[in-house]
Design a protein around this motif. Sequence first.
Motif, PDB file in Angstrom:
ATOM      1  N   PHE A   8       0.876  -1.167   0.000  1.00  0.00           N
ATOM      2  CA  PHE A   8       0.000   0.000   0.000  1.00  0.00           C
ATOM      3  C   PHE A   8       0.917   1.223   0.000  1.00  0.00           C
ATOM      4  CE2 PHE A   8      -4.633   0.563   1.008  1.00  0.00           C
ATOM      5  CZ  PHE A   8      -4.690   1.914   0.685  1.00  0.00           C
ATOM      6  N   GLU A   9       1.039   1.866  -1.157  1.00  0.00           N
ATOM      7  CA  GLU A   9       1.946   3.003  -1.300  1.00  0.00           C
ATOM      8  C   GLU A   9       1.306   4.261  -0.703  1.00  0.00           C
ATOM      9  OE1 GLU A   9       4.673   5.525  -1.660  1.00  0.00           O
ATOM     10  OE2 GLU A   9       5.204   3.542  -2.468  1.00  0.00           O
ATOM     11  N   VAL A  10       1.962   4.815   0.331  1.00  0.00           N
ATOM     12  CA  VAL A  10       1.385   5.963   1.041  1.00  0.00           C
ATOM     13  C   VAL A  10       2.186   7.243   0.833  1.00  0.00           C
ATOM     14  CG1 VAL A  10       0.340   4.464   2.778  1.00  0.00           C
ATOM     15  CG2 VAL A  10       2.618   5.432   3.201  1.00  0.00           C
ATOM     16  N   THR A 227       0.134  -7.665   3.929  1.00  0.00           N
ATOM     17  CA  THR A 227      -0.064  -6.305   3.436  1.00  0.00           C
ATOM     18  C   THR A 227       0.804  -5.360   4.257  1.00  0.00           C
ATOM     19  OG1 THR A 227      -2.364  -6.747   2.799  1.00  0.00           O
ATOM     20  CG2 THR A 227      -1.720  -4.440   3.010  1.00  0.00           C
ATOM     21  N   PHE A 228       1.490  -4.453   3.552  1.00  0.00           N
ATOM     22  CA  PHE A 228       2.376  -3.504   4.226  1.00  0.00           C
ATOM     23  C   PHE A 228       2.247  -2.132   3.589  1.00  0.00           C
ATOM     24  CE2 PHE A 228       4.136  -7.674   4.852  1.00  0.00           C
ATOM     25  CZ  PHE A 228       4.440  -7.666   6.205  1.00  0.00           C
ATOM     26  N   ASP A 229       2.266  -1.109   4.431  1.00  0.00           N
ATOM     27  CA  ASP A 229       2.350   0.262   3.954  1.00  0.00           C
ATOM     28  C   ASP A 229       3.816   0.594   3.732  1.00  0.00           C
ATOM     29  OD1 ASP A 229      -0.320   0.159   4.569  1.00  0.00           O
ATOM     30  OD2 ASP A 229      -0.212   1.594   6.223  1.00  0.00           O
ATOM     31  N   ALA A 230       4.087   1.350   2.688  1.00  0.00           N
ATOM     32  CA  ALA A 230       5.449   1.795   2.427  1.00  0.00           C
ATOM     33  C   ALA A 230       5.374   3.100   1.663  1.00  0.00           C
ATOM     34  CB  ALA A 230       6.223   0.747   1.622  1.00  0.00           C
ATOM     35  N   SER A 231       6.471   3.846   1.702  1.00  0.00           N
ATOM     36  CA  SER A 231       6.482   5.180   1.118  1.00  0.00           C
ATOM     37  C   SER A 231       7.681   5.333   0.192  1.00  0.00           C
ATOM     38  CB  SER A 231       6.527   6.222   2.241  1.00  0.00           C
ATOM     39  OG  SER A 231       6.498   7.527   1.725  1.00  0.00           O
ATOM     40  N   ILE A 232       7.414   5.756  -1.025  1.00  0.00           N
ATOM     41  CA  ILE A 232       8.462   5.900  -2.014  1.00  0.00           C
ATOM     42  C   ILE A 232       9.564   6.831  -1.477  1.00  0.00           C
ATOM     43  CG2 ILE A 232       7.229   7.795  -3.178  1.00  0.00           C
ATOM     44  CD1 ILE A 232       9.234   5.052  -4.977  1.00  0.00           C
ATOM     45  N   GLY A 233      10.794   6.339  -1.525  1.00  0.00           N
ATOM     46  CA  GLY A 233      11.910   7.129  -1.039  1.00  0.00           C
ATOM     47  C   GLY A 233      11.956   7.301   0.465  1.00  0.00           C
ATOM     48  N   VAL A 248       9.008   3.490   6.195  1.00  0.00           N
ATOM     49  CA  VAL A 248       9.960   2.590   5.559  1.00  0.00           C
ATOM     50  C   VAL A 248       9.870   2.754   4.046  1.00  0.00           C
ATOM     51  CG1 VAL A 248       8.348   0.633   5.518  1.00  0.00           C
ATOM     52  CG2 VAL A 248      10.826   0.216   5.515  1.00  0.00           C
ATOM     53  N   ASP A 249      11.022   2.695   3.405  1.00  0.00           N
ATOM     54  CA  ASP A 249      11.134   2.891   1.956  1.00  0.00           C
ATOM     55  C   ASP A 249      10.484   1.738   1.203  1.00  0.00           C
ATOM     56  OD1 ASP A 249      12.204   2.950  -0.733  1.00  0.00           O
ATOM     57  OD2 ASP A 249      13.777   4.270  -0.003  1.00  0.00           O
ATOM     58  N   THR A 250       9.696   2.073   0.187  1.00  0.00           N
ATOM     59  CA  THR A 250       9.005   1.063  -0.619  1.00  0.00           C
ATOM     60  C   THR A 250       9.984   0.030  -1.180  1.00  0.00           C
ATOM     61  OG1 THR A 250       7.283   2.652  -1.214  1.00  0.00           O
ATOM     62  CG2 THR A 250       7.549   0.727  -2.651  1.00  0.00           C
ATOM     63  N   ARG A 251      11.079   0.497  -1.741  1.00  0.00           N
ATOM     64  CA  ARG A 251      12.046  -0.426  -2.352  1.00  0.00           C
ATOM     65  C   ARG A 251      12.570  -1.427  -1.326  1.00  0.00           C
ATOM     66  NH1 ARG A 251      15.083  -0.939  -6.797  1.00  0.00           N
ATOM     67  NH2 ARG A 251      14.200   0.970  -7.690  1.00  0.00           N
ATOM     68  N   ARG A 252      12.860  -0.967  -0.130  1.00  0.00           N
ATOM     69  CA  ARG A 252      13.417  -1.858   0.891  1.00  0.00           C
ATOM     70  C   ARG A 252      12.397  -2.918   1.311  1.00  0.00           C
ATOM     71  NH1 ARG A 252      15.614   1.057   5.784  1.00  0.00           N
ATOM     72  NH2 ARG A 252      16.654  -0.946   6.107  1.00  0.00           N
ATOM     73  N   VAL A 253      11.136  -2.540   1.376  1.00  0.00           N
ATOM     74  CA  VAL A 253      10.105  -3.526   1.720  1.00  0.00           C
ATOM     75  C   VAL A 253       9.983  -4.567   0.611  1.00  0.00           C
ATOM     76  CG1 VAL A 253       7.663  -3.877   2.219  1.00  0.00           C
ATOM     77  CG2 VAL A 253       8.849  -1.885   3.152  1.00  0.00           C
ATOM     78  N   LEU A 254      10.016  -4.125  -0.623  1.00  0.00           N
ATOM     79  CA  LEU A 254       9.930  -5.063  -1.741  1.00  0.00           C
ATOM     80  C   LEU A 254      11.098  -6.040  -1.723  1.00  0.00           C
ATOM     81  CD1 LEU A 254       8.831  -2.581  -4.561  1.00  0.00           C
ATOM     82  CD2 LEU A 254       7.401  -4.228  -3.348  1.00  0.00           C
ATOM     83  N   GLU A 255      12.278  -5.561  -1.370  1.00  0.00           N
ATOM     84  CA  GLU A 255      13.447  -6.439  -1.300  1.00  0.00           C
ATOM     85  C   GLU A 255      13.289  -7.493  -0.202  1.00  0.00           C
ATOM     86  OE1 GLU A 255      16.720  -3.154  -2.954  1.00  0.00           O
ATOM     87  OE2 GLU A 255      16.505  -3.526  -0.798  1.00  0.00           O
TER      88      GLU A 255
END
Length: 284
Positions: A8-10, A227-233, A248-255
Motif C-alpha cells: 500500500f503506497e502511502v 499487506t504492508f504500507d510503504a512510502s516511495i523514497g 519505511v522505503d518502498t524499495r526496501r520492503v519489496l526487497e
Amino acid sequence: MAPDVTLFEVGPRDGLQSRGEMVTTADKIELVDTLSRTGLRKIEATSFVAPRWVPQMADAPEVMAGISRMPGVTYAALTPNLKGLERALAAGCDEVAIFAAASEGFSRANLNCSIAGSFERFAPVLDRAKASGTPVRGYLSTVIACPYDGPTAPEDVARWTRRLLEAGCYEVSLGDTIGAGTEETLNALLDRLLEEVGADRLAGHFHDTSGRATDLVSLSLDRGLRTFDASIGGLGGCPYAPGAPGNVDTRRVLEVIEAHGLTHGVDMRALESAETVVRAIGAV
C-alpha cells in the motif's frame, strides 16, 4: 495471478503531507501517475482534510481529477470526517481511510479528543461509506509506543483493532508511529492480536526511526501478514510524533518480500522512475 503480498503506497499522502514545504499539484499528479505504472495495486493519493489544518493537501480534488487512472489500481484517500468523505466520494476515490490511536496521549495530540471520542466521530463516516459501497481502511497509530504515554499495552491495541473491524473497516494498518518497535515487542503484540484477529485483516506500517523497520516487515511476513504500507523514497513522518522521521522505503520492503521468496507484482525498474520524481520535487 495475484501477488503474494500487497504493498500500500502511502508516499503521495502520508509522505508529502508530513513535509513543511508545499508541493505543486502538477508534481503530486506526476508522482501518482508514475507510481501507477509500477504495478502497485494500492496508492493512497491524497487526504481530504481541512486546509487550515493540513494546507499541504488543500488541492486534493484537483489531484484526483488530474491523475490518469490505471486499471487494477485502487486510489485511496484519508477522510477524517463526514465532510471529507463526501468530498472524497465526489472526487471518485475508490476507498477511504480513517485513523485512530491506541494511546490516549497521541489521540489527544493528533485528533484533539479521546480514543472513544474519535470512534464517535467515525460513526457517520462509516455509515455513509457503507451506504455508498465504499471500502474503509482503518489506521491505528502508536501500536508499540507513544511519544506521550510510553509503551502501548498489546491488549489496548487488540481492543481498538477489534473496534475498528467491528465498526466496518475491512483491514487495520498497525502503525509503529515513532519507530520504537523491536522484534521482541512486535512478537508480543502479534501473539496477542492473532489470538482473535486473522492476519489477513492486518497490515504493517513501520517507521524506520531506529533502522529496524525491515526487520519488523520480515518478522510480520513470518507471522502471516501479507499487506504492508510503504512510502516511495522513505517519505513521511508525523508532526505529532517527535523523532519519527520517515516511513519505511518502498524499495526496501519489496526487497524483503523477495528475500522471503514471495511475489509483490511491482516492476523495480519502473519504481526507479517514481524515485526520480521524488528527488526532482525535492521531497527527499
